[in-house]
Design an enzyme around this catalytic site. Structure first.
Site, short mmCIF file in Angstrom:
data_model
loop_
_atom_site.label_atom_id
_atom_site.label_comp_id
_atom_site.label_asym_id
_atom_site.label_seq_id
_atom_site.Cartn_x
_atom_site.Cartn_y
_atom_site.Cartn_z
CE LYS A 190 10.05 -1.82 4.98
NZ LYS A 190 9.42 -1.02 4.20
CG HIS A 220 9.02 -3.49 8.72
ND1 HIS A 220 9.63 -2.52 9.28
CD2 HIS A 220 7.93 -2.74 8.37
CE1 HIS A 220 9.54 -1.38 9.60
NE2 HIS A 220 8.17 -1.43 9.21
N GLY A 276 12.51 2.47 5.58
CA GLY A 276 12.46 4.08 5.34
C GLY A 276 12.17 4.73 6.45
CB THR A 277 9.78 4.11 9.66
OG1 THR A 277 8.82 4.13 8.79
CG2 THR A 277 9.66 4.88 10.79
CG MET A 289 0.51 -0.09 2.37
SD MET A 289 -0.05 0.17 3.84
CE MET A 289 -1.02 1.86 3.47
P1 NAD Z 1 2.76 -4.50 -2.34
O1 NAD Z 1 4.01 -4.95 -3.06
O2 NAD Z 1 1.92 -5.42 -1.57
O3 NAD Z 1 2.17 -3.35 -3.24
C1 NAD Z 1 2.90 -2.73 -4.22
C2 NAD Z 1 1.60 -2.52 -5.50
O4 NAD Z 1 2.32 -1.79 -6.47
C3 NAD Z 1 1.50 -3.96 -6.08
O5 NAD Z 1 0.40 -4.14 -6.28
C4 NAD Z 1 2.33 -3.51 -7.67
O6 NAD Z 1 1.66 -4.50 -8.52
C5 NAD Z 1 2.03 -2.17 -7.70
N1 NAD Z 1 2.56 -1.47 -8.61
C6 NAD Z 1 4.10 -1.65 -8.92
N2 NAD Z 1 4.61 -0.67 -9.98
C7 NAD Z 1 3.20 -0.08 -10.37
C8 NAD Z 1 3.02 1.04 -11.42
N3 NAD Z 1 3.76 1.43 -12.34
N4 NAD Z 1 1.58 1.22 -11.65
C9 NAD Z 1 0.51 0.67 -10.43
N5 NAD Z 1 0.86 -0.08 -9.79
C10 NAD Z 1 2.25 -0.43 -9.73
O7 NAD Z 1 3.65 -3.52 -1.37
P2 NAD Z 1 2.93 -2.51 0.18
O8 NAD Z 1 3.15 -3.53 1.29
O9 NAD Z 1 1.60 -2.17 -0.22
O10 NAD Z 1 3.96 -1.62 0.09
C11 NAD Z 1 4.24 -0.72 -0.97
C12 NAD Z 1 5.37 0.47 -0.66
O11 NAD Z 1 4.49 1.44 0.47
C13 NAD Z 1 6.47 -0.05 -0.12
O12 NAD Z 1 7.54 0.82 -0.46
C14 NAD Z 1 6.35 0.06 1.30
O13 NAD Z 1 7.55 0.20 2.24
C15 NAD Z 1 5.52 1.19 1.67
N6 NAD Z 1 4.71 1.52 2.89
C16 NAD Z 1 4.74 2.75 3.53
C17 NAD Z 1 4.18 3.28 4.50
C18 NAD Z 1 4.06 4.63 4.98
O14 NAD Z 1 3.56 5.05 5.96
N7 NAD Z 1 4.75 5.48 4.33
C19 NAD Z 1 3.49 2.16 5.22
C20 NAD Z 1 3.31 0.91 4.54
C21 NAD Z 1 4.23 0.75 3.44
#
Ligand code: NAD
Length: 266
Positions: A158, A154, A164-165, A12
């Protein structure tokens, strides 16, 4: 508006960088990853396959908050709680898309919201936020003889389940019925004697491939079934919603807001 991205190298995070660079009125304030990450020092533009930007990935989250008007967080619940503390200290708006948040993480967001505008949503897409409203309406219109089941699929990476949704849809259905989700949630059936309990809201989870996110709420009644479905074609919709939320916080009073507030759906 200067927007910072924590977790900038995540799936993301990269989408969010592209969105900030593409939307008028937005400026990239920087991006972070945790100390020790192999991507530290990489240029934020080159990271997403775009032109060199000039700013590189850092690990100083405090400095990122100071340089930003809003920070967008799609990371991990414990990291989100730390980012919430920084938002509260600096008054910088925080947009939280991270899922899997538990009570202690929500409390951290609540504390930040006393000092800053905080938007939190398990799903930032316009379509899903409409689906939440429809689910509540249908649950309230149909009686208890319509069993409610929520199915989600998903991508294989994941980590949290149900999504969460899916849980937010369960909460919307429970609200429509005037009950608490915690009292009626059935999160796993496996075994010889696991009959459906009347009034339960059941969850089914599928993982695989690169599916951005499918959710279906099923209302199964006597002789008929109503199904409400949303299918995300790309993660871009979440990034677009998150940056829309960031722009919406400009000049906004401190508080904890939802995506339904941002989209004016309530
Ligand atoms: P991902 O694992 O690809 O990315 C997460 C990133 O966060 C990683 O690069 C990790 O190194 C970084 N990170 C972790 N701790 C950190 C810190 N302390 N400081 C800075 N960076 C840090 O995961 P993703 O697929 O991008 O998803 C991330 C989150 O977003 C998940 O919880 C996912 O479920 C959620 N998500 C939410 C929505 C929404 O619409 N709300 C949509 C997609 C994903």
């Amino acid at each position: 508006m200067k927007i910072g991205i924590v977790g900038a190298a995540g799936r993301m995070g990269r989408m969010l960088i592209a969105e900030v660079l593409g939307v008028e009125g937005c400026q990239l304030a920087g991006g972070t990853e945790p100390p020790g990450s192999g991507v530290l020092g990489q240029d934020l533009g080159l990271l997403i396959g775009a032109a060199e930007h000039g700013l590189s990935i850092g690990d100083d989250t405090g400095a990122l908050f100071k340089a930003s008007d809003a920070v967008v967080d799609f990371t991990h619940p414990d990291a989100t709680a730390a980012h919430a503390a920084l938002s509260g200290e600096t008054g910088v708006a925080l947009i939280v898309g991270t899922t899997g948040l538990e009570a202690q993480h929500m409390e951290a967001l609540g504390r930040a919201a006393a000092k800053a505008a905080v938007v939190q949503a398990a799903n930032m897409s316009v379509g899903v936020n409409l689906l939440l409203g429809l689910t509540e309406q249908v649950a309230s219109a149909l009686g208890d003889d319509y069993d409610i089941e929520i199915a989600e699929m998903h991508h294989r990476h994941k980590v949290d389940a149900p999504s969460g949704t899916a849980l937010a849809l369960g909460a919307a259905a429970a609200k429509g019925r005037g009950v608490n989700l915690e009292d009626v949630s059935d999160r796993g059936r496996d075994g010889e004697a696991v009959p459906r309990i009347a009034g339960d809201i059941g969850f089914s989870v599928i993982r695989g491939g690169d599916v951005a996110g499918d959710h279906t709420v099923i209302f199964a009644g006597p002789g008929e079934r109503v199904e409400l479905t949303h299918k995300a074609g790309s993660r871009e919709i979440f990034a677009r919603g998150a940056i829309r939320a960031a722009l919406w916080t400009e000049g906004r009073a401190p508080g904890l807001y939802s995506m339904r507030d941002v989209l004016g759906l309530d």
